[in-house]
Design an enzyme around this catalytic site. Structure first.
Site, short mmCIF file in Angstrom:
data_model
loop_
_atom_site.label_atom_id
_atom_site.label_comp_id
_atom_site.label_asym_id
_atom_site.label_seq_id
_atom_site.Cartn_x
_atom_site.Cartn_y
_atom_site.Cartn_z
CG HIS A 110 -2.08 0.92 1.10
ND1 HIS A 110 -2.02 2.26 1.39
CD2 HIS A 110 -3.33 0.69 0.65
CE1 HIS A 110 -3.20 2.80 1.14
NE2 HIS A 110 -4.01 1.88 0.68
CG ASP A 165 -8.57 -4.30 -2.58
OD1 ASP A 165 -9.78 -4.18 -2.33
OD2 ASP A 165 -7.89 -3.38 -3.04
N1 CMC Z 1 4.10 -7.60 -4.70
C1 CMC Z 1 5.45 -7.58 -4.88
N2 CMC Z 1 6.21 -6.48 -4.75
C2 CMC Z 1 5.59 -5.32 -4.45
C3 CMC Z 1 4.19 -5.26 -4.25
C4 CMC Z 1 3.45 -6.44 -4.38
N3 CMC Z 1 2.12 -6.44 -4.21
N4 CMC Z 1 3.84 -3.98 -3.95
C5 CMC Z 1 4.98 -3.28 -3.98
N5 CMC Z 1 6.03 -4.08 -4.27
C6 CMC Z 1 7.44 -3.68 -4.35
C7 CMC Z 1 7.70 -2.92 -5.65
O1 CMC Z 1 8.13 -3.80 -6.67
C8 CMC Z 1 8.78 -1.96 -5.23
O2 CMC Z 1 10.00 -2.66 -5.21
P1 CMC Z 1 11.37 -1.88 -5.56
O3 CMC Z 1 11.54 -0.85 -4.51
O4 CMC Z 1 12.40 -2.96 -5.50
O5 CMC Z 1 11.21 -1.30 -6.91
C9 CMC Z 1 8.42 -1.61 -3.78
O6 CMC Z 1 7.66 -2.74 -3.29
C10 CMC Z 1 7.57 -0.35 -3.65
O7 CMC Z 1 6.47 -0.48 -4.52
P2 CMC Z 1 5.82 0.76 -5.28
O8 CMC Z 1 5.03 0.26 -6.43
O9 CMC Z 1 6.86 1.80 -5.56
O10 CMC Z 1 4.87 1.32 -4.16
P3 CMC Z 1 3.63 2.23 -4.39
O11 CMC Z 1 3.37 2.92 -3.10
O12 CMC Z 1 3.80 3.11 -5.59
O13 CMC Z 1 2.46 1.20 -4.76
C11 CMC Z 1 0.63 -0.29 -4.62
C12 CMC Z 1 1.47 0.78 -3.90
C13 CMC Z 1 -0.62 -0.57 -3.82
C14 CMC Z 1 0.20 0.24 -6.00
C15 CMC Z 1 1.49 -1.57 -4.77
O14 CMC Z 1 1.86 -2.07 -3.49
C16 CMC Z 1 0.77 -2.66 -5.56
O15 CMC Z 1 0.82 -2.64 -6.80
N6 CMC Z 1 0.07 -3.62 -4.87
C17 CMC Z 1 -0.71 -4.62 -5.53
C18 CMC Z 1 -2.05 -4.02 -5.94
C19 CMC Z 1 -2.97 -3.83 -4.76
O16 CMC Z 1 -3.14 -4.70 -3.94
N7 CMC Z 1 -3.62 -2.64 -4.72
C20 CMC Z 1 -4.63 -2.33 -3.71
C21 CMC Z 1 -4.24 -1.21 -2.81
S1 CMC Z 1 -5.33 -1.11 -1.38
C22 CMC Z 1 -6.88 -0.72 -1.98
C23 CMC Z 1 -6.96 0.69 -2.42
O17 CMC Z 1 -6.74 1.60 -1.62
O18 CMC Z 1 -7.28 0.89 -3.58
#
Ligand code: CMC
Length: 428
Positions: A306, A363
């Site tokens: 998140h 989720d």
């Molecule tokens: N599985 C594997 N690795 C992950 C995941 C995951 N679900 N989420 C983040 N990472 C890694 C990502 O690869 C990155 O690694 P690195 O630093 O080596 O490049 C690091 O963690 C930080 O990730 P980010 O994408 O820069 O973080 P963000 O804050 O931009 O993204 C997120 C947050 C929710 C989009 C992301 O965690 C994700 O894609 N999760 C899966 C989708 C999901 O479950 N979304 C629902 C969010 S909660 C409901 C809502 O509020 O809508």
């Protein structure tokens, strides 16, 4: 405001910037005068360090895993409140008295029907249309049917349109489902609760009486509470940005629905259940964990991680408990739940997930329970939209009532070509 100042130095120039303090959370450096004073912008794609507005609705402490609505912890609301009461709280700042709650619930129930012509609008969609595609279209179309409440400078119009949106969303979502399976629309029954009515419109048929299962009703109501608001997430920011231009609330909420649809946001509940089904059995979990950790593989554990929570999402904790309660009371055994529990345990003990502070989010478990209730995966995000409408509407109202509100207009770091002369076709 605090008496603290931040000092920004750019070359030999320096600028004192005020530091603002909210009631909770980090201090905020006020950069509003930065461009006027220095001719410089800040650069923050994805708003990782930017507070886009002032708000008194919802507070999240992502490090501690805290979520408060108007000061009340989400766990207490999920345990003791109802979706209607939480909606009242978000819209009005305080918990209602019994009389206020009764009045509010009654008012919402008087707006549950859709204009009959709007029901015909559905027939223009392909039968296999995704419910979110229908939601975007039908909610946007509300402004064509309810002109009489689109003057956003009139507080009464704002109130009526807010009530209409909250009241009609279950009817719109249920009709999207009915249309997709070729069953007749079921009209609202205002003697039922908000959530009971939605269950009947979704799973009932005109030919037979429908009895609302109180366990399912309570669980779904709780799921709605868990999704009601989440401060300045992508879809809420979309609603605010759309609304900042003066667009009517129906159009703004349609924009929020479009943003919510994405798999990184509300679409993750659908993606998470699909992923758990694909994993299938616990012995296949390590393979998927390795894929999630592989930088060359785009696969991510859906329902994990998140932007704000760097701790267990408090909504996921309530959701996991609710799955157990519903399964126990309905006598359901679902291997997908076992896979989810084991996946969570393995991930939480894995260095990759620990170091990056990736925990289950709301989720991760919601799809399992929605599926047990009988919703197809394509409806999951529509249910999220239904519940989040309360937050969107409350945030939109907060913004419009703020006398200092201005149109949202971010700037950019331009990296395209500098000025050049147009070339006629024979010179290219
Ligand atoms: N599985 C594997 N690795 C992950 C995941 C995951 N679900 N989420 C983040 N990472 C890694 C990502 O690869 C990155 O690694 P690195 O630093 O080596 O490049 C690091 O963690 C930080 O990730 P980010 O994408 O820069 O973080 P963000 O804050 O931009 O993204 C997120 C947050 C929710 C989009 C992301 O965690 C994700 O894609 N999760 C899966 C989708 C999901 O479950 N979304 C629902 C969010 S909660 C409901 C809502 O509020 O809508």
């Amino acid at each position: 405001m605090t008496d603290k100042q931040a000092k920004l130095e750019i070359g030999t120039d320096s600028l004192d910037l005020p530091v603002l303090q909210g009631s909770c959370g980090p201090d905020v450096v006020d950069i509003r005068k930065l461009y006027g004073s220095t001719g410089k912008f800040t650069f923050d794609p994805g708003y990782k360090s930017t507070a886009s507005c002032e708000s008194a609705l919802t507070f999240i402490d992502g490090e501690e895993g805290v979520l408060l609505h108007r000061g009340y912890p989400i766990g207490q609301l999920a345990e003791n409140s109802s979706f209607m009461e939480t909606a009242y709280l978000l819209l009005n700042n305080d918990l209602p008295s019994q009389g206020e709650l009764d009045d509010f619930t009654y008012t919402i129930s008087r707006h549950t029907m859709l204009h009959e012509q709007l029901m015909q609008f559905y027939r223009g969609f392909r039968r296999d249309a995704h419910p979110m595609a229908i939601m975007c279209g039908v909610v946007g179309a509300l402004s064509a049917f309810y002109h009489d409440s689109t003057d956003i400078s009139d507080p009464d119009h704002r109130k009526i349109s807010s009530h209409r949106l909250i009241a009609k969303m279950p009817t719109i979502a249920a009709a999207a489902y009915k249309y997709s399976i070729g069953q007749p629309f079921v009209y609202p029954d205002n003697s039922l609760s908000y959530t009971g009515n939605f269950l009947r419109m979704t799973f009932g048929v005109p030919a037979e009486p429908y009895e609302v299962n109180p366990v399912v009703e309570k669980a779904l109501d709780r799921i709605f509470i868990l999704h009601a608001d989440h401060e300045q997430n992508a879809s809420t920011s979309t609603v605010r940005l759309a609304g900042s231009s003066g667009a009517n609330p129906f159009a703004c909420i349609a924009a929020g629905i479009a943003c919510l649809w994405g798999p990184a946001h509300g679409g993750a509940n659908e993606a998470a259940l699909n992923m758990l089904k694909e994993i299938g059995t616990p012995d296949r979990i390590p393979h998927y964990i390795e894929r999630a950790k592989d930088r060359n593989d785009p696969f991510r554990l859906m329902g994990f991680g998140h932007r704000v929570y760097k701790n267990y999402d408090p909504r996921a904790a309530v959701m996991q408990k609710t799955v157990r309660e519903v399964f126990d009371s309905l006598g359901v055994k679902d291997p997908v739940f076992e896979t989810a529990l084991q996946l969570e345990e393995i991930a939480l003990n894995d260095d990759y997930f620990r170091e990056k502070k990736l925990f289950p989010n709301v989720d991760f478990y919601s799809g399992i329970i929605l599926s047990a209730i009988g919703f197809p995966t394509t409806m999951f995000t529509a249910l999220f939209a239904l519940a989040r409408t309360v937050g969107w509407v409350a945030q939109w109202n907060e913004m419009i009532s703020d006398p200092g509100q201005v149109i949202g207009r971010p700037r950019q770091l331009y990296t395209g070509p500098t000025e050049r002369d147009y070339l006629s076709m024979d010179k290219r």
